[in-house]
Design a protein around this motif. Structure first.
Motif, mmCIF file in Angstrom:
data_model
loop_
_atom_site.group_PDB
_atom_site.id
_atom_site.type_symbol
_atom_site.label_atom_id
_atom_site.label_comp_id
_atom_site.label_asym_id
_atom_site.label_seq_id
_atom_site.Cartn_x
_atom_site.Cartn_y
_atom_site.Cartn_z
ATOM 1 N N ALA A 1 51.419 47.440 55.763
ATOM 2 C CA ALA A 1 50.283 47.191 54.871
ATOM 3 C C ALA A 1 49.010 46.969 55.688
ATOM 4 N N SER A 2 47.903 47.524 55.187
ATOM 5 C CA SER A 2 46.619 47.427 55.882
ATOM 6 C C SER A 2 45.649 46.577 55.086
ATOM 7 N N ASP A 3 44.496 46.316 55.662
ATOM 8 C CA ASP A 3 43.436 45.591 54.961
ATOM 9 C C ASP A 3 42.920 46.430 53.804
ATOM 10 N N SER A 4 42.316 45.748 52.842
ATOM 11 C CA SER A 4 41.791 46.448 51.664
ATOM 12 C C SER A 4 40.622 47.369 52.001
ATOM 13 N N ASP A 5 39.971 47.116 53.150
ATOM 14 C CA ASP A 5 38.843 47.962 53.564
ATOM 15 C C ASP A 5 39.306 49.233 54.270
ATOM 16 N N GLY A 6 40.580 49.315 54.614
ATOM 17 C CA GLY A 6 41.101 50.480 55.319
ATOM 18 C C GLY A 6 41.053 50.310 56.816
ATOM 19 N N VAL A 7 41.793 51.125 57.539
ATOM 20 C CA VAL A 7 41.844 51.077 59.001
ATOM 21 C C VAL A 7 41.700 52.494 59.559
ATOM 22 N N LYS A 8 41.289 52.564 60.822
ATOM 23 C CA LYS A 8 41.188 53.855 61.486
ATOM 24 C C LYS A 8 42.589 54.352 61.848
ATOM 25 N N TYR A 9 42.702 55.621 62.076
ATOM 26 C CA TYR A 9 44.000 56.207 62.387
ATOM 27 C C TYR A 9 43.807 57.410 63.312
ATOM 28 N N LYS A 10 44.890 57.797 63.961
ATOM 29 C CA LYS A 10 44.876 58.967 64.838
ATOM 30 C C LYS A 10 45.923 59.969 64.370
ATOM 31 N N ILE A 11 45.673 61.232 64.664
ATOM 32 C CA ILE A 11 46.567 62.306 64.228
ATOM 33 C C ILE A 11 47.184 62.982 65.443
ATOM 34 N N SER A 12 48.502 63.074 65.446
ATOM 35 C CA SER A 12 49.235 63.789 66.492
ATOM 36 C C SER A 12 49.818 65.055 65.863
ATOM 37 N N PRO A 13 49.179 66.208 66.062
ATOM 38 C CA PRO A 13 49.565 67.420 65.329
ATOM 39 C C PRO A 13 50.952 67.925 65.704
ATOM 40 N N LYS A 14 51.572 68.609 64.767
ATOM 41 C CA LYS A 14 52.861 69.248 65.028
ATOM 42 C C LYS A 14 52.636 70.485 65.894
ATOM 43 N N VAL A 15 53.431 70.624 66.931
ATOM 44 C CA VAL A 15 53.249 71.709 67.893
ATOM 45 C C VAL A 15 54.390 72.708 67.770
ATOM 46 N N ASP A 16 54.059 73.958 67.687
ATOM 47 C CA ASP A 16 55.066 75.019 67.637
ATOM 48 C C ASP A 16 55.503 75.353 69.068
ATOM 49 N N GLN A 17 56.736 75.010 69.410
ATOM 50 C CA GLN A 17 57.248 75.202 70.765
ATOM 51 C C GLN A 17 58.143 76.428 70.882
ATOM 52 N N SER A 18 58.151 77.307 69.896
ATOM 53 C CA SER A 18 59.082 78.442 69.908
ATOM 54 C C SER A 18 58.851 79.357 71.104
ATOM 55 N N ASP A 19 57.585 79.631 71.439
ATOM 56 C CA ASP A 19 57.295 80.509 72.584
ATOM 57 C C ASP A 19 57.770 79.877 73.886
ATOM 58 N N MET A 20 57.562 78.580 74.019
ATOM 59 C CA MET A 20 58.001 77.887 75.232
ATOM 60 C C MET A 20 59.518 77.950 75.374
ATOM 61 N N TYR A 21 60.234 77.687 74.285
ATOM 62 C CA TYR A 21 61.700 77.740 74.336
ATOM 63 C C TYR A 21 62.195 79.154 74.649
ATOM 64 N N SER A 22 61.527 80.154 74.112
ATOM 65 C CA SER A 22 61.926 81.535 74.408
ATOM 66 C C SER A 22 61.776 81.838 75.893
ATOM 67 N N GLN A 23 60.678 81.379 76.495
ATOM 68 C CA GLN A 23 60.455 81.595 77.920
ATOM 69 C C GLN A 23 61.499 80.861 78.760
ATOM 70 N N VAL A 24 61.856 79.662 78.323
ATOM 71 C CA VAL A 24 62.873 78.882 79.035
ATOM 72 C C VAL A 24 64.228 79.583 78.987
ATOM 73 N N TYR A 25 64.618 80.064 77.814
ATOM 74 C CA TYR A 25 65.921 80.730 77.692
ATOM 75 C C TYR A 25 65.969 82.024 78.504
ATOM 76 N N ARG A 26 64.852 82.748 78.548
ATOM 77 C CA ARG A 26 64.815 83.970 79.380
ATOM 78 C C ARG A 26 65.039 83.625 80.849
ATOM 79 N N SER A 27 64.422 82.537 81.312
ATOM 80 C CA SER A 27 64.592 82.117 82.705
ATOM 81 C C SER A 27 66.042 81.744 82.997
#
Length: 623
Positions: A176-202
């Motif tokens: 629960a936060s204050d009634s005035d609200g609080v600041k927040y940060k966003i950690s975006p979802k990252v698509d790692q499919s290309d990285m995993y493909s490169q790893v499996y090829r190696s």
């Protein structure tokens, strides 16, 4: 065809071959350069233990602890016979010098969510439920998809569904936060499919992949929680591509690792293979516990090649105990020294686990290795308290007098002749090293030290896991040295051409000699510093009668400590099984239940609730 035509043809073929193999030439050229500099200039010594555990061919994954940022990867690359492709953060890949080296060493860039965190627009309101409402927010634009994480009041919350610009649903309830609200940060979802493909090829090509599963560097003495990536890669490589990949843990053990002239012990552990049962469990249910189980094995394997302790002070105590344990005049190998350090560290942990059970009044064993053990007696606790108090006092006395432990047995032979000899040695090193040190090493070290401390403060402010951010110091020192040295040589070259009337041949020869001149100055300076450190206690001994009396008491004090240590190990060691009795310890098995605990100082220990550090090692080491 004349000899001239043959020479031209051979040159063309050589150039074409070089261009075709440019990646390998760049890799091995950079590897040779860093092997020479790291093993002979930046560090006093680099010792490798357990290289026989590393398969000579086929796909493998190396997992190392991450205590020295960019240096960790370079140490492994230059001291491993396999060609390694490390996974490196995209943030580091984008740096000018680091990125160039990463490409030369065939690294694989990884976009990490923590590197892409940004502050969200507006404020958020939380009522303790899974619904999060916003004031002036743009959730549809900034959050966009499920799987994104929000950081609210220190909590990391996963987004389940975005309803509108001002409302979204979370996987778990938000505080629960204050009634005035609080600041927040966003950690975006990252698509790692290309990285995993490169790893499996190696891996399919039989290459060696290097991963630091902690996700980022730190300056702690134990591992951070491991990320699941290494387990996912190994399990999915077998499921999707039928490639069985052993995981080889690597311990990077630094002694003074944030300073020039420190030591490194690189230890390769026994390979971890995925059992058919574990792989079948993963194939049947990829969201099951197979990944967690493998990650637990990886963690145990990684701890089996380091010395895990709660803090640096405890690590210093463990190393001091090991020095007291080994008989005077006996020089143990790096492998044996690391084994003894682990025996004492894990032995301490095990006994403290027994104490934890006794204090909680629980009959349930806190770990598989402490079951069926009786509580510590008051006499055993008293023996430990006395040893630990004496050990602390002994270490404080050494620091106060400027003496190192290996010098204590020599005190009985110290005389004014030793002071004269060391003074002459210091004088010789000064004569050999003062000029190159002032012209080359001092300016470079000053610049590198200054800017690395600035980077240290930045890293400390931006991290929640770093203690003093010492893990970045050596990395930035190396970076600034690599930048400063060429600039300094250009300056001296210009001065040489501007203010001398020598021939060009003489000038070029001087420039070619300068690197060897600087190397000589650095080595002479190192010896001079050691000679000065040896002189300080000798001078204090001759000048101050009180210091002389304290120094004279140290050898007997040290012998008394050794006897107490032997007695405590003989008394508590049999309870610790293989740590005490076995000549060879299966460290991966011993580390399964290990996790750091905080050791309390002796004056805070309740003698009715035993707290003992029974550090055990095989009894035949001292006999």
């Amino acid at each position: 065809m004349s000899e001239w035509h043959i020479a031209i043809l051979a040159t063309c073929l050589l150039v074409l071959l070089s261009l075709n193999q440019m990646d390998h030439l760049l890799y091995y050229g950079a590897r040779t350069f860093f092997r020479c500099t790291f093993n002979n200039i930046f560090f006093r010594s680099v010792e490798v233990v357990g290289m026989e555990n590393l398969p000579k061919e086929g796909p493998i994954i190396l997992t190392g602890n991450h205590n020295n940022q960019f240096v960790d990867g370079l140490i492994l690359l230059t001291n491993c016979h396999r060609e390694i492709s490390f996974m490196i953060a995209q943030k580091s890949w984008d740096r000018p010098l680091v990125g160039f080296l990463a490409r030369a060493f065939h690294c694989i860039p990884v976009s990490r969510p923590q590197d892409m965190v940004f502050e969200g627009q507006g404020l958020v309101l939380a009522d303790g439920s899974c619904t999060l409402r916003g004031i002036g927010t743009s959730f549809m634009k900034e959050v966009a998809t499920a799987g994104t994480f929000l950081q609210v009041k220190g909590e990391s919350l996963k987004v389940k569904e975005v309803i509108s610009n001002t409302e979204l649903l979370l996987e778990t309830a938000a505080p629960a936060s204050d009634s005035d609200g609080v600041k927040y940060k966003i950690s975006p979802k990252v698509d790692q499919s290309d990285m995993y493909s490169q790893v499996y090829r190696s891996l399919k090509r039989g290459q060696c992949l290097g991963i630091f599963p902690e996700g980022g560097s730190h300056d702690r003495t134990d591992l951070l929680p491991l990320k699941a990536g290494v387990a996912i890669i190994a399990l999915e490589a077998a499921r999707l591509h039928h490639v069985n990949v052993p995981i080889v843990p690597v311990g990077l053990n630094y002694f003074g690792g944030h300073r020039f002239g420190g030591r490194v012990v690189v230890e390769f552990g026994a390979p971890i293979t995925i059992s058919p049962e574990l792989q079948a469990q993963h194939d049947a249910d990829r969201k099951g516990g197979a990944c967690d189980e493998l990650l637990k094995l990886v963690g145990a394997g990684m701890r089996s090649v380091i010395v895990p302790t709660p803090d640096y002070h405890t690590l210093q105590q463990i190393i001091m105990i090991r020095r007291l344990w080994v008989h005077e005049g006996v020089k143990v190998s790096a492998q044996r020294a690391m084994d003894l350090n682990r025996r004492f560290a894990v032995g301490t942990y095990r006994v403290l686990k027994l104490v934890e059970r006794a204090n909680d009044g629980s009959s349930t064993p806190s770990s598989p290795n402490t079951k069926d053990q009786k509580p510590l007696s008051e006499q055993e606790l008293a023996t430990f308290q006395e040893l630990r108090s004496d050990l602390e006092a002994y270490m404080r006395s050494l620091k106060k007098l400027g003496i190192r432990d290996h010098q204590v047995p020599q005190i009985v032979w110290w005389s004014s002749g030793d002071l004269v000899g060391r003074f002459l040695y210091l004088l010789v090193t000064l004569l050999l090293g003062v000029l190159p040190h002032l012209l080359f090493n001092l300016p470079v070290m000053t610049v590198a030290g200054h800017f690395s401390m600035i980077e240290q403060q930045k890293a400390k402010k931006s991290s929640s896991v770093k203690l003093e951010a010492r893990d970045v110091l050596m990395s930035y020192k190396v970076i600034y040295v690599l930048i400063s040295v060429p600039i300094l040589y250009v300056i001296y070259s210009c001065l040489l051409w501007r203010f001398t009337s020598w021939s060009n041949t003489s000038r070029i020869l001087v420039l070619l000699i300068l690197p060897f001149f600087a190397f000589l100055g650095m080595k002479a300076s190192e010896q001079g510093v050691r000679a000065w450190r040896d002189m300080v206690p000798l001078c204090r001994r001759l000048i101050n009668a009180a210091d002389r009396q304290e120094q004279d008491a140290l050898p007997a004090w040290r012998n008394k400590l050794r006897k107490k240590l032997y007695h405590l190990v003989d008394e508590l060691g049999p309870r610790l099984g293989d740590l005490y009795s076995a000549k060879e310890v299966d460290w991966s098995k011993q580390m399964i239940d290990f996790s750091s605990i905080t050791l309390r100082s002796p004056d805070k220990i309740d003698p009715k609730k035993a707290d003992s550090p029974a550090s055990a090692a095989s009894a035949d080491e001292r006999r």
